[in-house]
Design a protein around this motif. Sequence first.
Motif, short mmCIF file in Angstrom:
data_model
loop_
_atom_site.label_atom_id
_atom_site.label_comp_id
_atom_site.label_asym_id
_atom_site.label_seq_id
_atom_site.Cartn_x
_atom_site.Cartn_y
_atom_site.Cartn_z
N LEU A 100 -3.84 -11.83 -12.45
CA LEU A 100 -3.00 -12.23 -13.57
C LEU A 100 -3.18 -11.29 -14.76
O LEU A 100 -2.20 -10.89 -15.41
CB LEU A 100 -3.33 -13.66 -13.98
N ALA A 101 -4.42 -10.91 -15.04
CA ALA A 101 -4.67 -9.98 -16.14
C ALA A 101 -4.02 -8.63 -15.88
O ALA A 101 -3.46 -8.01 -16.79
CB ALA A 101 -6.18 -9.80 -16.34
N ALA A 102 -4.07 -8.19 -14.62
CA ALA A 102 -3.45 -6.91 -14.28
C ALA A 102 -1.94 -6.96 -14.40
O ALA A 102 -1.30 -5.95 -14.74
CB ALA A 102 -3.84 -6.51 -12.86
N VAL A 103 -1.35 -8.13 -14.14
CA VAL A 103 0.10 -8.27 -14.27
C VAL A 103 0.52 -8.31 -15.74
O VAL A 103 1.53 -7.71 -16.13
CB VAL A 103 0.58 -9.55 -13.54
N VAL A 104 -0.26 -8.98 -16.57
CA VAL A 104 0.11 -9.17 -17.98
C VAL A 104 -0.24 -7.94 -18.82
O VAL A 104 0.43 -7.65 -19.81
CB VAL A 104 -0.58 -10.43 -18.54
N VAL A 129 6.74 0.11 -9.09
CA VAL A 129 5.58 -0.27 -8.29
C VAL A 129 4.82 -1.40 -8.97
O VAL A 129 4.44 -2.40 -8.32
CB VAL A 129 4.65 0.94 -8.07
N TRP A 130 4.61 -1.27 -10.28
CA TRP A 130 3.93 -2.35 -10.99
C TRP A 130 4.75 -3.64 -10.89
O TRP A 130 4.19 -4.72 -10.69
CB TRP A 130 3.73 -1.99 -12.46
N GLY A 131 6.08 -3.54 -11.01
CA GLY A 131 6.93 -4.72 -10.89
C GLY A 131 6.85 -5.35 -9.52
O GLY A 131 6.88 -6.58 -9.39
N ALA A 132 6.72 -4.53 -8.48
CA ALA A 132 6.59 -5.07 -7.12
C ALA A 132 5.31 -5.86 -6.96
O ALA A 132 5.29 -6.95 -6.37
CB ALA A 132 6.64 -3.92 -6.10
N VAL A 150 -4.42 1.22 -14.67
CA VAL A 150 -5.52 0.28 -14.49
C VAL A 150 -5.04 -0.99 -13.78
O VAL A 150 -5.68 -1.49 -12.85
CB VAL A 150 -6.15 -0.06 -15.85
N SER A 151 -3.90 -1.53 -14.21
CA SER A 151 -3.41 -2.77 -13.63
C SER A 151 -3.04 -2.58 -12.17
O SER A 151 -3.33 -3.43 -11.32
CB SER A 151 -2.20 -3.27 -14.42
N THR A 152 -2.41 -1.46 -11.83
CA THR A 152 -2.04 -1.22 -10.43
C THR A 152 -3.27 -1.05 -9.56
O THR A 152 -3.33 -1.56 -8.43
CB THR A 152 -1.14 0.02 -10.32
N LEU A 153 -4.29 -0.35 -10.05
CA LEU A 153 -5.53 -0.21 -9.29
C LEU A 153 -6.18 -1.57 -9.05
O LEU A 153 -6.69 -1.85 -7.97
CB LEU A 153 -6.49 0.72 -10.04
N LEU A 154 -6.17 -2.42 -10.08
CA LEU A 154 -6.75 -3.75 -9.92
C LEU A 154 -6.00 -4.57 -8.87
O LEU A 154 -6.59 -5.24 -8.02
CB LEU A 154 -6.76 -4.49 -11.26
N PHE A 173 0.83 -1.20 0.00
CA PHE A 173 0.00 0.00 0.00
C PHE A 173 0.86 1.26 0.00
O PHE A 173 0.49 2.27 -0.59
CB PHE A 173 -0.95 0.00 1.20
N GLY A 174 2.00 1.19 0.67
CA GLY A 174 2.93 2.31 0.60
C GLY A 174 3.44 2.53 -0.82
O GLY A 174 3.54 3.67 -1.29
N LEU A 175 3.75 1.44 -1.51
CA LEU A 175 4.17 1.55 -2.91
C LEU A 175 3.04 2.09 -3.78
O LEU A 175 3.28 2.84 -4.73
CB LEU A 175 4.63 0.18 -3.43
N ALA A 176 1.81 1.71 -3.46
CA ALA A 176 0.67 2.22 -4.22
C ALA A 176 0.54 3.74 -4.06
O ALA A 176 0.22 4.45 -5.02
CB ALA A 176 -0.62 1.54 -3.77
#
Length: 253
Positions: free
Chosen positions: A82-86, A53-56, A99-103, A19-22
């Motif tokens: 998985l969809a948010a990661v890909v 952040v996305w990588g984390a 979008v992916s980070t929010l998901l 959450f800190g990274l978010a």
Amino acid sequence: MKEAPVQVRWERRTQRPLFGLALAFAVAYAVPIVDPDASPEVVSACLSVEWVVWGAFALDYVIRLVLAERRAEFVRGHWLDLAAVVLPLVQPLRLLRLVSTLLLVGQRARMASQVRLTTYVAGSVVGLLMFGSLAVLSVERDSPNGNIKTLGDAVWWSFTTMTTVGYGDHAPTTGVGRMLAVGLMLSGIALLGVVTANIAAWFIARFEMDDVEERRQTEAIRVLTEEVRALRAEVASLSGTGLPGQVGEEKVR
């Protein structure tokens, strides 16, 4: 006491750091949009933070998958993760990373038992309003026919869109902007449904508690009434026959 699985322990320990990274992602995403004249170094740093952040979150998903006892069930149960990661790997756009980070943040928030529904809904509303405003401003600011040129216009548009009021004084003109509008409208309807259901459940629970308390008091009154009747019957019986000492005295007289 049975020890929690390794995957659950990992999720508990990484809850706050993620959450800190978010929050860091939110700042990095907002700075170039709010300040379009930011230096190239600042923009580059913000983009790096977004990818980190996305990588984390992506690494967190992989670790949870490895720690899962049944990986096939984990993938089926967390397909949105998985969809948010890909998603950003398919087309590396800033909006897709948003979008992916929010998901991913939303999925992890649902897993946290300490996060109550009201807190989650309030956070979702604030997050969607903020990121929706920033996202639509980033795609509509340079549109020739667009009328969302400032952050104030974007925030006002997000409020009216999420609440499905839609005054029409500000509206997106680009395809991406209209997709954002559809997403905000659907999210607003979904969150309104969650809030309504939560309030209804609270009222039902309160009515059930009052009903249980009323039944308990009624049962206590019934028991007390039976005891009073029994006491009356005993007093009446003693009054009719008299006490043993009194009967003896009357015979002597």
